[in-house]
Design a protein around this motif. Structure first.
Motif, short mmCIF file in Angstrom:
data_model
loop_
_atom_site.label_atom_id
_atom_site.label_comp_id
_atom_site.label_asym_id
_atom_site.label_seq_id
_atom_site.Cartn_x
_atom_site.Cartn_y
_atom_site.Cartn_z
N SER A 72 6.83 17.00 -0.74
CA SER A 72 7.01 15.57 -0.65
C SER A 72 7.66 15.17 0.79
O SER A 72 7.21 13.88 1.30
N HIS B 172 0.83 -1.26 0.16
CA HIS B 172 -0.02 0.09 0.14
C HIS B 172 0.85 1.11 0.08
O HIS B 172 0.10 2.25 -0.43
N ALA B 173 2.10 1.26 0.34
CA ALA B 173 2.82 2.54 0.47
C ALA B 173 2.82 3.05 -0.92
O ALA B 173 2.82 4.35 -0.99
N PRO B 174 3.40 2.28 -1.97
CA PRO B 174 3.38 3.03 -3.17
C PRO B 174 2.42 3.88 -3.79
O PRO B 174 2.44 5.04 -3.99
N TRP B 175 1.12 3.19 -3.66
CA TRP B 175 -0.07 3.98 -4.35
C TRP B 175 -0.19 5.08 -3.44
O TRP B 175 -0.75 6.30 -3.97
N ALA C 229 2.46 9.53 5.29
CA ALA C 229 2.61 8.06 4.91
C ALA C 229 3.12 7.28 6.06
O ALA C 229 2.48 6.36 6.52
N GLN C 230 4.11 7.99 6.88
CA GLN C 230 4.47 7.13 8.10
C GLN C 230 3.52 7.35 9.12
O GLN C 230 3.33 6.12 9.69
N ARG D 170 0.92 12.70 -3.80
CA ARG D 170 1.22 13.48 -4.52
C ARG D 170 0.35 14.26 -5.37
O ARG D 170 0.54 15.56 -5.59
N ARG D 171 -0.80 13.89 -5.45
CA ARG D 171 -1.71 14.78 -5.96
C ARG D 171 -2.53 15.62 -5.04
O ARG D 171 -3.63 16.22 -5.44
N ARG D 172 -2.32 15.37 -3.71
CA ARG D 172 -2.99 16.52 -2.86
C ARG D 172 -2.04 17.25 -2.01
O ARG D 172 -2.56 18.23 -1.73
N LEU E 77 1.74 6.93 -1.81
CA LEU E 77 2.64 8.23 -1.93
C LEU E 77 2.22 8.74 -3.19
O LEU E 77 2.29 9.96 -3.36
N VAL E 78 1.76 7.94 -4.28
CA VAL E 78 1.47 8.47 -5.55
C VAL E 78 -0.09 9.37 -5.48
O VAL E 78 -0.10 10.35 -5.86
N ARG E 79 -0.54 8.91 -4.76
CA ARG E 79 -1.97 9.54 -4.35
C ARG E 79 -1.69 10.90 -3.60
O ARG E 79 -2.45 11.85 -3.91
N ALA F 210 4.34 14.52 2.48
CA ALA F 210 3.72 13.31 2.07
C ALA F 210 4.38 11.97 2.85
O ALA F 210 3.65 11.25 3.47
N ASP F 211 5.76 12.26 2.87
CA ASP F 211 6.44 11.21 3.47
C ASP F 211 5.75 11.00 5.03
O ASP F 211 5.45 10.00 5.46
#
Lengths: 181, 290, 292
Positions: free
Chosen positions: A46, A31-34, A53-54, A40-42, A36-38, A49-50
């Motif tokens: 970065s 789940h981490a990749p998508w 995500a964490q 990026r659109r919000r 982070l990608v999603r 975003a990190d």
């Protein structure tokens, strides 16, 4: 968990709730990749975003047992992430607050009817109608419908007053209805 | 039997608790590889291991471990940094997770750099196969898993000397197998001393074996040599041979006798267990005779 | 955009995902990709190609570290904030005496002392607290370290960390905790005044004294002897009526401060002796405390 087949998200989450570190690693890899990608659109930041995500996965680790098993695990995770982002935007990073927030308002893990419709955007009219909305209206619809945020949360994320969120959401819906009629 | 490669040299170790001689003039040397310490309960195995682990000092005698003398404070502390010790009944802070517990022991072992310490804790937990459950509370772990947590803490800092007190006690056959695989690996280039009363462990794992009984060292050598002691002392018979020190009925319906066989007996190839029982039986025989 | 699989279901392909990631999709495309990603594992795996692997690894490592390391309690966090080394704090947190049962015992004892003060209401109102408070850290330290008490005592003996350092760390924790609790109790006494804090220096003096003594004899015995000496001293010096004791006079307080200092010096001089005995001790087999 049987080793001869990849475990489902729900199985992984159940194992995580039991304290299984391997399952947690597997869930992260899924789940981490998508995420982070999603994200990026919000947000363009970065680092933010990190951080989101964490913190999201920390909440997943802690609250895995709270997942009700309805809807997709991905939707549940996104519900946590988007609220982390809202909190970050608010400048409130305290994790306790988040825990409180999650405790009070359960993240909806059932895809709404609108979401379901969006998954299959085969109707050209819907596509055209959505794309005809102004960017401002699209943003409000995205925050309230797709991300499932409350008016107040959407207001924080988009940096506009809650009243504006409400009026824009109403305008967007009205315009969509009109276009599709 | 001095070998230049020996890592532990013990001389005349003696230790008395009240009127019991737990160790009675024990001398031996250890070399890299796995050495099994056999003996019945109360033989003095734990006492010997505690002395080697610098937990207790002998009443008399001396040990030189990895070239260090534990009687000297500075050398003892050095030595403790280079040995891993798994007690027979390790105590746990039950409210700790496996990770926390091993991390705590790592602090006692003075691994102070946080990042590196956590890396090391993860490494040893992975070695013993507890990677996946490391965040579970110890009280939620099974007995076999707890043994492995205890083993993991002994592996911290990649010690040159590993002292394991009854590490296979309470393990089921599958866990025992995994444990043997692991200790077999660890024994490469390292000195491992493990106590057990399971002769199968020794056969499966050890290059050297020592047998302790009533505080005295009865045997040191290879497992083959221990089995060889019983050469010509194990025989088959239809009924239990009254002259045997010990005998039991095997699955084939025959009796397996250990002791001094009668003339013309149907002699069998001895196992390590036969050698061990013969030594034990001999002692008991002497006691009765005395 | 996207493609349809054998079962007829729509999937986002790498190209669509790339366009989404770069913000090149219109609203409808964006939304369908997002809605699809939450429910489709196959497309989620495709997203991996769009994220820097180093970033994923870095986040993963940080996450594993954050999850492995136990969430520190309030006191632990405070101590770290105050500059105490993280490893020291972990050792302190593992002090057996800090379990709820000991804290409860201390709190109950103090509560009774305060209650006694309120009931008697006389000139002797503070005497109970003054006499009892110095005993609490002694009792606490006695159950903070040693065979049968500390579950990891045996493993600790074979570890290089000095046992005296461990004992001192634990003693400091217990002394700190019981002092805070006793201070709270003092504030609840019917008559406040400096006299109500008369237990502080005796408490310090006795603790230091017992630790100094522990370098010579068994720690448990050292705590017992010190506690006994205090009880006798109180019994001998309390002079009714109204109850008072030279122990809590200005001279007594100075004496306890001096005692604490002297004991500290003895401790420092003799600590090596403690290490030598403890680390390489000759006590009989350790009785491991089993898990409940």
């Amino acid at each position: 968990m049987r080793p001869d087949r990849a475990p489902s998200d729900a199985e992984l989450l159940a194992a995580v709730a039991e304290g299984d570190s391997d399952a947690f690693g597997a869930l992260y890899d899924q789940h981490a990749p998508w995420l982070l990608v999603r994200l990026r659109r919000r947000t363009a930041d970065s680092d933010a975003a990190d951080q989101v995500a964490q913190e999201t996965f920390l909440v997943v680790w802690r609250d895995a047992g709270r997942f009700r098993g309805q809807g997709a695990v991905g939707a549940w995770i996104w519900g946590i992430a988007i609220r982390r982002l809202v909190d970050l935007q608010r400048g409130r990073v305290a994790q306790e607050r988040l825990a409180g927030l999650l405790g009070r308002r359960r993240v909806s893990d059932v895809a709404s009817a609108e979401e379901q419709a969006l998954v299959r955007l085969e109707h050209r009219e819907v596509i055209r109608a959505l794309n005809r909305l102004s960017p401002e209206l699209q943003a409000v619809l995205q925050a309230t419908v797709l991300d499932g945020l409350s008016t107040r949360e959407a207001a924080v994320l988009l940096g506009i007053p809650p009243g504006t969120v409400k009026t824009r959401a109403m305008r967007a819906r009205a315009q969509l209805r009109q276009d599709l009629a | 039997m001095t070998t230049p490669a020996s890592t532990v040299q013990a001389r005349d170790l003696t230790m008395t608790f009240g009127r019991t001689r737990a160790l009675d003039g024990v001398s031996f040397e250890l070399v890299p590889g796995v050495t099994g310490l056999l003996g019945p309960n109360g033989a003095g195995k734990t006492t010997l291991l505690r002395v080697l682990a610098t937990v207790s000092a002998p009443d008399a005698g001396s040990v030189l471990t990895l070239g260090l003398d534990p009687r000297r404070t500075d050398q003892r502390l050095d030595l403790r940094g280079r040995l891993g010790y798994m007690p027979q009944e390790p105590g746990f802070h039950a409210h700790f997770t496996a990770f926390e517990f091993v991390d705590y022991v790592a602090i006692l072992k003075e691994l102070h750099q946080r990042r590196a310490r956590h890396e090391e804790v993860r490494r040893v937990l992975e070695l013993v196969g507890l990677d996946a459950v490391r965040r579970k509370k110890i009280k939620a772990l099974s007995g076999g898993m707890r043994r492995r947590v205890a083993l993991a803490q002994a592996l911290l800092g990649d010690p040159d000397l590993l002292i394991l007190d009854e590490p296979t006690a309470g393990l089921d056959p599958e866990q025992r197998l995994r444990f043997r695989e692991l200790v077999g690996q660890l024994g490469e280039g390292r000195t491992v001393l493990l106590s057990t009363h399971q002769t199968e462990d020794v056969v499966a794992l050890c290059q050297q074996v020592m047998m302790l009984h009533l505080g005295k060292l009865r045997f040191t050598g290879t497992p083959l040599e221990l089995a060889g002691l019983a050469q010509g002392h194990v025989w088959h018979s239809h009924k239990r041979d009254p002259g045997a020190l010990g005998a039991w009925r095997t699955g084939t319906g025959q009796h397996r006798n250990i002791g001094n066989p009668p003339a013309g007996a149907d002699l069998l190839e001895p196992t390590l267990e036969d050698g061990y029982l013969l030594l034990l039986g001999g002692d008991q025989f002497e006691e009765v005779a005395a | 955009m996207g493609g349809v699989d054998a079962a007829g279901a729509w999937h986002a392909d790498g190209e669509v995902l790339g366009a989404y990631s770069d913000g090149r999709l219109d609203a409808a495309g964006r939304w369908s990709v997002e809605a699809h990603l939450t429910s489709c594992a196959a497309c989620r795996l495709q997203a991996r190609a769009l994220v820097d692997p180093a970033r994923l690894r870095r986040l993963r490592a940080a996450l594993i570290e954050a999850v492995d390391v136990p969430r520190a309690g309030v006191v632990e966090r405070l101590l770290v904030r105050l500059g105490v080394a993280d490893h020291t704090v972990r050792v302190l947190a593992a002090t057996p005496a800090l379990r709820g049962s000991w804290l409860l015992a201390v709190a109950t004892t103090l509560a009774f002392a305060v209650l006694a003060a309120w009931v008697s209401r006389g000139a002797d109102a503070t005497m109970w607290l003054l006499c009892v408070a110095p005993l609490l850290p002694l009792a606490g330290i006695a159950v903070a370290y040693g065979p049968g008490i500390d579950p990891t005592y045996e493993i600790g003996l074979a570890a290089p960390l000095g046992s005296f350092r461990l004992l001192l760390l634990r003693a400091a924790t217990v002394l700190g905790t019981s002092t805070l609790l006793a201070a709270a109790a003092s504030l609840m006494l019917p008559r406040l005044g400096w006299g109500a804090a008369g237990w502080l220096l005796p408490s310090l003096g006795l603790t230091a004294c017992s630790l100094a003594l522990a370098t010579t004899i068994e720690p448990l015995r050292a705590f017992g002897i010190t506690a006994g000496a205090w009880v006798v001293a109180v019994a001998v010096t309390v002079a009714p009526p109204p109850p008072s004791s030279v122990l809590f006079s200005a001279a007594g307080q100075v004496a306890f401060a001096t005692l604490a200092l002297l004991a500290a010096v003895v401790m420092m001089v003799r600590r090596g002796r403690f290490e030598a005995d403890r680390g390489f001790d000759t006590t009989p087999r350790f009785a491991a405390r089993r898990l409940r």
